[in-house]
Design a protein around this motif. Structure first.
Motif, PDB file in Angstrom:
ATOM      1  N   PRO A  89       0.800  -1.238   0.000  1.00  0.00           N
ATOM      2  CA  PRO A  89       0.000   0.000   0.000  1.00  0.00           C
ATOM      3  C   PRO A  89       0.829   1.284   0.000  1.00  0.00           C
ATOM      4  O   PRO A  89       0.329   2.332  -0.394  1.00  0.00           O
ATOM      5  CB  PRO A  89      -0.852  -0.113   1.269  1.00  0.00           C
ATOM      6  N   GLN A  90       2.076   1.218   0.410  1.00  0.00           N
ATOM      7  CA  GLN A  90       2.915   2.414   0.408  1.00  0.00           C
ATOM      8  C   GLN A  90       3.317   2.829  -1.014  1.00  0.00           C
ATOM      9  O   GLN A  90       3.785   3.936  -1.222  1.00  0.00           O
ATOM     10  CB  GLN A  90       4.179   2.191   1.251  1.00  0.00           C
ATOM     11  N   ILE A  91       3.133   1.928  -1.981  1.00  0.00           N
ATOM     12  CA  ILE A  91       3.391   2.285  -3.379  1.00  0.00           C
ATOM     13  C   ILE A  91       2.164   3.038  -3.875  1.00  0.00           C
ATOM     14  O   ILE A  91       1.080   2.490  -3.960  1.00  0.00           O
ATOM     15  CB  ILE A  91       3.685   1.042  -4.239  1.00  0.00           C
ATOM     16  N   VAL A  92       2.365   4.306  -4.193  1.00  0.00           N
ATOM     17  CA  VAL A  92       1.243   5.164  -4.578  1.00  0.00           C
ATOM     18  C   VAL A  92       1.091   5.289  -6.089  1.00  0.00           C
ATOM     19  O   VAL A  92       0.024   5.688  -6.566  1.00  0.00           O
ATOM     20  CB  VAL A  92       1.362   6.560  -3.929  1.00  0.00           C
ATOM     21  N   GLU A  93       2.144   4.967  -6.829  1.00  0.00           N
ATOM     22  CA  GLU A  93       2.097   4.958  -8.289  1.00  0.00           C
ATOM     23  C   GLU A  93       3.089   3.918  -8.774  1.00  0.00           C
ATOM     24  O   GLU A  93       4.142   3.724  -8.163  1.00  0.00           O
ATOM     25  CB  GLU A  93       2.533   6.305  -8.891  1.00  0.00           C
ATOM     26  N   CYS A  94       2.746   3.273  -9.871  1.00  0.00           N
ATOM     27  CA  CYS A  94       3.676   2.321 -10.467  1.00  0.00           C
ATOM     28  C   CYS A  94       3.411   2.271 -11.957  1.00  0.00           C
ATOM     29  O   CYS A  94       2.272   2.094 -12.390  1.00  0.00           O
ATOM     30  CB  CYS A  94       3.509   0.934  -9.840  1.00  0.00           C
ATOM     31  N   ASP A  95       4.465   2.443 -12.728  1.00  0.00           N
ATOM     32  CA  ASP A  95       4.366   2.388 -14.180  1.00  0.00           C
ATOM     33  C   ASP A  95       5.085   1.147 -14.684  1.00  0.00           C
ATOM     34  O   ASP A  95       6.189   0.830 -14.224  1.00  0.00           O
ATOM     35  CB  ASP A  95       5.007   3.622 -14.819  1.00  0.00           C
ATOM     36  N   VAL A  97       7.082  -0.166 -17.704  1.00  0.00           N
ATOM     37  CA  VAL A  97       7.821   0.582 -18.703  1.00  0.00           C
ATOM     38  C   VAL A  97       8.629  -0.332 -19.621  1.00  0.00           C
ATOM     39  O   VAL A  97       8.829  -1.508 -19.326  1.00  0.00           O
ATOM     40  CB  VAL A  97       8.769   1.608 -18.027  1.00  0.00           C
ATOM     41  N   THR A  98       9.104   0.246 -20.711  1.00  0.00           N
ATOM     42  CA  THR A  98      10.019  -0.467 -21.593  1.00  0.00           C
ATOM     43  C   THR A  98      11.438  -0.242 -21.097  1.00  0.00           C
ATOM     44  O   THR A  98      11.686   0.627 -20.258  1.00  0.00           O
ATOM     45  CB  THR A  98       9.900   0.044 -23.042  1.00  0.00           C
ATOM     46  N   GLY A  99      12.365  -1.003 -21.612  1.00  0.00           N
ATOM     47  CA  GLY A  99      13.756  -0.828 -21.226  1.00  0.00           C
ATOM     48  C   GLY A  99      14.208  -1.947 -20.307  1.00  0.00           C
ATOM     49  O   GLY A  99      13.547  -2.980 -20.171  1.00  0.00           O
ATOM     50  N   ASP A 100      15.346  -1.738 -19.650  1.00  0.00           N
ATOM     51  CA  ASP A 100      15.917  -2.777 -18.799  1.00  0.00           C
ATOM     52  C   ASP A 100      15.057  -3.084 -17.584  1.00  0.00           C
ATOM     53  O   ASP A 100      14.968  -4.226 -17.151  1.00  0.00           O
ATOM     54  CB  ASP A 100      17.321  -2.368 -18.339  1.00  0.00           C
ATOM     55  N   ASP A 101      14.466  -2.063 -17.013  1.00  0.00           N
ATOM     56  CA  ASP A 101      13.582  -2.269 -15.857  1.00  0.00           C
ATOM     57  C   ASP A 101      12.159  -2.402 -16.370  1.00  0.00           C
ATOM     58  O   ASP A 101      11.798  -1.842 -17.395  1.00  0.00           O
ATOM     59  CB  ASP A 101      13.673  -1.077 -14.898  1.00  0.00           C
ATOM     60  N   CYS A 102      11.347  -3.135 -15.640  1.00  0.00           N
ATOM     61  CA  CYS A 102       9.950  -3.315 -16.064  1.00  0.00           C
ATOM     62  C   CYS A 102       8.993  -2.384 -15.337  1.00  0.00           C
ATOM     63  O   CYS A 102       7.923  -2.081 -15.846  1.00  0.00           O
ATOM     64  CB  CYS A 102       9.525  -4.766 -15.836  1.00  0.00           C
ATOM     65  N   PHE A 103       9.360  -1.966 -14.136  1.00  0.00           N
ATOM     66  CA  PHE A 103       8.468  -1.135 -13.331  1.00  0.00           C
ATOM     67  C   PHE A 103       9.230   0.026 -12.712  1.00  0.00           C
ATOM     68  O   PHE A 103      10.375  -0.126 -12.287  1.00  0.00           O
ATOM     69  CB  PHE A 103       7.832  -1.947 -12.193  1.00  0.00           C
ATOM     70  N   TYR A 104       8.572   1.177 -12.644  1.00  0.00           N
ATOM     71  CA  TYR A 104       9.031   2.316 -11.848  1.00  0.00           C
ATOM     72  C   TYR A 104       7.942   2.562 -10.821  1.00  0.00           C
ATOM     73  O   TYR A 104       6.803   2.877 -11.187  1.00  0.00           O
ATOM     74  CB  TYR A 104       9.198   3.578 -12.702  1.00  0.00           C
ATOM     75  N   ALA A 105       8.288   2.404  -9.561  1.00  0.00           N
ATOM     76  CA  ALA A 105       7.308   2.568  -8.489  1.00  0.00           C
ATOM     77  C   ALA A 105       7.676   3.769  -7.622  1.00  0.00           C
ATOM     78  O   ALA A 105       8.838   3.974  -7.298  1.00  0.00           O
ATOM     79  CB  ALA A 105       7.248   1.304  -7.636  1.00  0.00           C
TER      80      ALA A 105
END
Length: 147
Positions: A89-95, A97-105
């Motif tokens: 629940p502390q994650i308020v946004e998560c995208d 994405v393309t590239g080496d990482d799959c998520f930006y939280a």
């Protein structure tokens, strides 16, 4: 959905203060309150306005730190990691994405220890890279409204 100049003025007024009354909105755009009500309903039904919300300062709730975490799931764990992130629940946004990482939280925590505990939840399934936010010179905002 196509929006006109009056719709743009309504959106700009609501972005400044989503609590404006129909009477005040009508005054600002030069229409009657019923006309403004119809336009707002059309903007909602057309998916332009997704909702009306309140902006709460997380620090007022004791969340003193904000972090951005890049998440790279181990092979074959993408959906598992996505579910793990959704359950924090502390994650308020998560995208996703393309590239080496799959998520930006983006998350808010009360302490560095809490941050470590949360990251431990995904550490067996993903690599993470964390940046603690020092300041936010541009707060979340919309791109320019209108043509």
């Amino acid at each position: 959905m196509k929006i006109d100049e009056i719709d743009c003025k309504l959106l700009e007024a609501l972005l400044e203060d989503a609590r404006l009354s129909l009477k005040e909105l009508a005054s600002r755009v030069g229409l009657s309150a019923p006309s403004v009500s119809d336009r707002l309903r059309r903007l909602e039904e057309g998916g332009v306005i997704r909702g009306f919300t309140v902006d709460v300062d997380p620090s007022a709730l004791g969340y003193l730190f904000q972090a951005i975490v890049r998440v790279r799931p181990m092979p074959g764990t993408l959906h598992v990691v996505q579910k793990l992130l959704q359950d924090i629940p502390q994650i308020v946004e998560c995208d996703k994405v393309t590239g080496d990482d799959c998520f930006y939280a983006r998350l808010h925590v009360r302490s560095m220890e809490e941050l470590d505990t949360l990251l431990d939840r995904v550490s067996e399934k993903a690599e993470t890279s964390t940046a603690v936010v020092k300041a936010q010179p541009i707060r979340r905002r919309l791109p320019p409204v209108g043509p």
